[in-house]
Design a protein around this motif. Structure first.
Motif, PDB file in Angstrom:
ATOM      1  N   TYR A 242       0.850  -1.190   0.000  1.00  0.00           N
ATOM      2  CA  TYR A 242       0.000   0.000   0.000  1.00  0.00           C
ATOM      3  C   TYR A 242       0.886   1.240   0.000  1.00  0.00           C
ATOM      4  O   TYR A 242       1.993   1.247   0.565  1.00  0.00           O
ATOM      5  N   THR A 243       0.412   2.292  -0.656  1.00  0.00           N
ATOM      6  CA  THR A 243       1.141   3.539  -0.726  1.00  0.00           C
ATOM      7  C   THR A 243       0.214   4.695  -0.385  1.00  0.00           C
ATOM      8  O   THR A 243      -0.994   4.645  -0.681  1.00  0.00           O
ATOM      9  N   ASP A 244       0.768   5.725   0.231  1.00  0.00           N
ATOM     10  CA  ASP A 244      -0.035   6.898   0.582  1.00  0.00           C
ATOM     11  C   ASP A 244      -0.339   7.769  -0.631  1.00  0.00           C
ATOM     12  O   ASP A 244      -1.322   8.517  -0.637  1.00  0.00           O
ATOM     13  N   GLU A 245       0.508   7.658  -1.660  1.00  0.00           N
ATOM     14  CA  GLU A 245       0.323   8.495  -2.841  1.00  0.00           C
ATOM     15  C   GLU A 245       0.786   7.729  -4.073  1.00  0.00           C
ATOM     16  O   GLU A 245       1.886   7.173  -4.093  1.00  0.00           O
ATOM     17  N   ALA A 246      -0.055   7.700  -5.089  1.00  0.00           N
ATOM     18  CA  ALA A 246       0.298   7.024  -6.338  1.00  0.00           C
ATOM     19  C   ALA A 246       1.127   7.967  -7.198  1.00  0.00           C
ATOM     20  O   ALA A 246       0.637   9.011  -7.651  1.00  0.00           O
ATOM     21  N   LEU A 247       2.398   7.618  -7.404  1.00  0.00           N
ATOM     22  CA  LEU A 247       3.319   8.439  -8.197  1.00  0.00           C
ATOM     23  C   LEU A 247       3.869   7.613  -9.347  1.00  0.00           C
ATOM     24  O   LEU A 247       4.251   6.449  -9.168  1.00  0.00           O
ATOM     25  N   ALA A 248       3.937   8.209 -10.527  1.00  0.00           N
ATOM     26  CA  ALA A 248       4.429   7.520 -11.715  1.00  0.00           C
ATOM     27  C   ALA A 248       5.923   7.243 -11.590  1.00  0.00           C
ATOM     28  O   ALA A 248       6.680   8.035 -11.009  1.00  0.00           O
ATOM     29  N   GLN A 249       6.333   6.092 -12.143  1.00  0.00           N
ATOM     30  CA  GLN A 249       7.760   5.770 -12.165  1.00  0.00           C
ATOM     31  C   GLN A 249       8.495   6.781 -13.045  1.00  0.00           C
ATOM     32  O   GLN A 249       7.998   7.240 -14.055  1.00  0.00           O
ATOM     33  N   GLY A 250       9.690   7.068 -12.667  1.00  0.00           N
ATOM     34  CA  GLY A 250      10.525   7.951 -13.473  1.00  0.00           C
ATOM     35  C   GLY A 250      10.204   9.412 -13.265  1.00  0.00           C
ATOM     36  O   GLY A 250      11.011  10.168 -12.720  1.00  0.00           O
ATOM     37  N   SER A 251       8.994   9.840 -13.631  1.00  0.00           N
ATOM     38  CA  SER A 251       8.645  11.259 -13.545  1.00  0.00           C
ATOM     39  C   SER A 251       8.215  11.669 -12.149  1.00  0.00           C
ATOM     40  O   SER A 251       8.363  12.832 -11.759  1.00  0.00           O
ATOM     41  N   GLY A 252       7.665  10.763 -11.369  1.00  0.00           N
ATOM     42  CA  GLY A 252       7.156  11.099 -10.051  1.00  0.00           C
ATOM     43  C   GLY A 252       5.853  11.879 -10.092  1.00  0.00           C
ATOM     44  O   GLY A 252       5.389  12.385  -9.058  1.00  0.00           O
ATOM     45  N   ALA A 253       5.219  11.967 -11.270  1.00  0.00           N
ATOM     46  CA  ALA A 253       3.961  12.712 -11.396  1.00  0.00           C
ATOM     47  C   ALA A 253       2.835  11.952 -10.705  1.00  0.00           C
ATOM     48  O   ALA A 253       2.810  10.717 -10.712  1.00  0.00           O
TER      49      ALA A 253
END
Length: 271
Positions: free
Chosen positions: A174-185
């Motif tokens: 589980y993660t608190d925030e979904a962030l794209a790989q590489g870009s962190g968007a």
């Protein structure tokens, strides 16, 4: 001596007149030779041959009965065939759309890990928890080719089907925030919680053989009322193909690899 010639002349004249009278007499209609129409009484007449009454037109009516009645248009194509009880009924009724492709895809009932009945499917073995779960990959040429979601009695299942050689690994947490790989968007994911799934050992699409196509749908929605809300595809980066699973909350889960074909299976439990 003079009387004999007169009688001979008279007899000759009578014969001539008789012959002349026979030559001028018209024959009676009944004395004429049979015509082709009358010969038809013996099997060759218009009455016995295929006529407009019993023959050609009846054959035409037969075609009508076949094509429009009990044949193609009647009980065939439009009736019991394509449009009647055939393709359309199967597609819209008990076939592909109802019991086939759509339901199988939505419930994930297509592999050894998934069965035809939701209630019959057993969850993965183990003690479910919300802790991170990881496994290493074995080198190979691998890709995620299909993603499926299924709702079952007491748990939901998401399946990542793998093609190629080697063995896929994973990192699931589980993660608190979904962030794209590489870009962190930031990545928008529906649900009260987000489970990050990184499938390890994946090959970039340009390096895959032509027979393997990477699953490239952006989002896969689940049916309402379950643990899983949706699955969102992120990207492939440094050998990991990352997905975000939106859930109804941080529910305990299990992860397992199943072979033939290779699949990474995640069960999320309702309690």
């Amino acid at each position: 001596m003079r009387s004999r010639p007169r009688r001979l002349v008279g007899l000759t004249a009578a014969v001539v007149l008789l012959l002349a009278g026979c030559a001028d007499t018209d024959p009676e209609p009944g004395d004429q030779p049979p015509t082709p129409d009358e010969d038809a009484d013996d099997g060759t007449s218009d009455d016995d041959q295929p006529t407009d009454d019993d023959g050609t037109d009846d054959d035409g009516d037969g075609d009508d009965d076949g094509t429009d009645g009990d044949g193609t248009d009647g009980d065939g194509t439009d009736g019991d065939g394509t449009d009647g009880d055939g393709t359309d009924d199967d597609t819209d009724g008990d076939g592909t759309d109802d019991d086939g492709t759509d339901d199988d895809t939505d419930t994930g009932d297509t592999g050894d890990d998934e069965r035809a009945s939701d209630d019959d499917l057993e969850p993965l073995d183990g003690e479910p928890s919300t802790d991170r779960r990881e496994a290493d990959a074995e080198a190979g040429t691998l890709a995620v080719t299909e993603v499926r979601i299924g709702q079952h009695d007491g748990f939901d299942r998401v399946v990542f089907e793998i093609a190629g050689d080697g063995r896929a690994g994973w990192s699931v947490a589980y993660t608190d925030e979904a962030l794209a790989q590489g870009s962190g968007a930031p990545v928008e994911v529906d649900g009260d919680a987000v489970l990050r799934v990184a499938i390890r050992g994946m090959t970039l699409p340009p390096d895959l053989p032509e027979t393997i196509e990477v699953w490239d749908e952006e989002r896969l929605d689940a049916r309402s009322g379950g643990v899983i809300v949706e699955v969102v595809d992120d990207t492939i980066f440094e050998g990991q193909h990352t997905f975000f699973v939106g859930t109804a909350g941080e529910r305990p889960f299990l992860v397992e690899r199943i072979e033939d074909p290779q699949r990474i299976v995640i069960d999320l439990f309702s309690a």
